[in-house]
Enzyme design. Structure first.
Site, PDB file in Angstrom:
ATOM      1  N   LEU A 198       0.821  -1.038   0.104  1.00 47.16           N
ATOM      2  CA  LEU A 198       0.019  -0.205   0.130  1.00 47.16           C
ATOM      3  C   LEU A 198       0.964   1.179  -0.089  1.00 47.16           C
ATOM      4  CD1 LEU A 198      -3.165  -0.385   2.436  1.00 47.16           C
ATOM      5  CD2 LEU A 198      -3.284   0.066  -0.031  1.00 47.16           C
ATOM      6  N   ASP A 199       0.651   2.299  -1.002  1.00 47.99           N
ATOM      7  CA  ASP A 199       1.275   3.365  -1.009  1.00 47.99           C
ATOM      8  C   ASP A 199       1.435   4.234   0.442  1.00 47.99           C
ATOM      9  OD1 ASP A 199       1.965   3.061  -3.401  1.00 47.99           O
ATOM     10  OD2 ASP A 199       0.322   4.072  -4.461  1.00 47.99           O
ATOM     11  N   PRO A 200       2.188   4.924   0.866  1.00 46.91           N
ATOM     12  CA  PRO A 200       2.195   5.731   2.046  1.00 46.91           C
ATOM     13  C   PRO A 200       0.904   6.736   2.069  1.00 46.91           C
ATOM     14  CG  PRO A 200       4.659   5.673   1.357  1.00 46.91           C
ATOM     15  CD  PRO A 200       3.585   4.990   0.154  1.00 46.91           C
ATOM     16  N   ALA A 212      -1.845   5.861   0.982  1.00 47.90           N
ATOM     17  CA  ALA A 212      -3.146   5.094   1.155  1.00 47.90           C
ATOM     18  C   ALA A 212      -3.121   4.528   2.567  1.00 47.90           C
ATOM     19  CB  ALA A 212      -3.200   3.779   0.171  1.00 47.90           C
TER      20      ALA A 212
END
Length: 310
Positions: free
Chosen positions: A48-50, A52
């Protein structure tokens, strides 16, 4: 001859379904959970992207052997697209690369969505983990290189417009297969609508087979650090784990006895008998007394172990 080095940490196995907060990286989250649990091994099933938030399944110990089965599962995201700007990263982090004063109507948005359902061709973002000539695309992008990333097929099972709170934003929910980039969906929506767009909010609510209700907020875990008694703290943390087997519920299941479990742990096949026994399966899992023993294949009346669990 020197003795093999004993692994550090507890030989604990199971899944923690973390509710990852914004501005906290996936690798950082795994390191934090591994430290909290004093676990020998840890890994996550799908970055998961930071920017997100939401579901980040983290495997501890032997559960790391089941990560591929979760990586391949369906995922559900809720996301917000902001219109009028395309960005280098296709989210809030990147600099603006294109802009427009045009804004789409709700009906115009609804009209394009059917074209994104089913098996679609998608070009991953420049800032992605895709490998180009052995290097990650995001590393090349950070060095200022613009690379040609080949398109690939991804599966979109469901795509819903949830709301248009104002002219500048729209909220969506998508259920998709492995390898889908939500940031690429936002980019492509904006281009098709002629107004540009980027993801300004992203939350993952489901990673098969784990339900949203299983998520544990990071703050709840950090709060347990206040327990001075280590045994009490670890017991409270362990109570939040999901059994390793839960990652394999999509596979055929064999219940075996102790003798058969011993044979599998030694790497030997066992006979599969009974009127209802599977005839042939490329993958199945076997348990004894409720504990995961092995993942393997079934053929010619045998279960042959591929991965064995302690």
């Amino acid at each position: 001859m020197s003795k093999p080095r004993k692994p550090k940490g507890r030989p604990i196995s199971g899944w923690l379904i973390l509710d990852k907060p914004v501005d906290f990286g996936s690798t950082e989250a795994v390191s934090k959970i591994k430290w909290l649990y004093k676990a020998q091994k840890a890994g996550h099933a799908g970055t998961l992207d930071p920017l997100a938030s939401g579901m980040l399944p983290i495997a501890l110990g032997d559960a790391t052997k089941t990560v591929p089965y979760v990586m391949d599962g369906r995922k559900i995201y809720e996301f917000t697209v902001s219109w009028g700007e395309e960005r280098a990263t296709d989210d809030l982090e990147g600099e603006v690369t294109e802009s427009s004063d045009k804004r789409p109507s709700e009906q115009q948005i609804r009209d394009i969505l059917p074209g994104y359902i089913g098996t679609i061709s998608q070009v991953p973002p420049q800032f992605s983990a895709i490998k180009i000539s052995g290097e990650r695309a995001y590393d090349l992008a950070r060095e200022g290189e613009t690379v040609e990333i080949p398109s690939r097929e991804v599966e979109i099972f469901r795509l819903t417009l949830l709301a248009c709170p104002d002219a500048n934003t729209a909220h969506f929910e998508v259920e998709c297969g492995k390898g889908t980039y939500v940031r690429a969906l936002a980019r492509d929506f904006g281009r098709e609508l002629g107004c540009y767009g980027h993801v300004s909010g992203l939350r993952r609510t489901f990673v098969a087979p784990f339900a949203e209700e299983a998520m544990v907020p990071l703050a709840n875990l950090v709060a347990l650090e206040a327990l001075e008694d280590m045994d009490e703290r670890l017991a409270a943390l362990d109570a939040l784990l999901i059994d390793t087997c839960e990652a394999l519920t999509a596979l055929p299941h064999l219940v075996i006895n102790d003798d058969q479990a011993h044979r599998l742990k030694m790497g030997n096949p066992i006979l599969v008998r009974g009127r209802d026994a599977p005839v042939a399966e490329s993958e199945a899992y076997a348990t004894a007394r409720g504990r995961l023993i092995a993942i393997g294949e079934i053929g010619e009346g045998e279960f042959r172990p591929k991965r064995v669990f302690g």
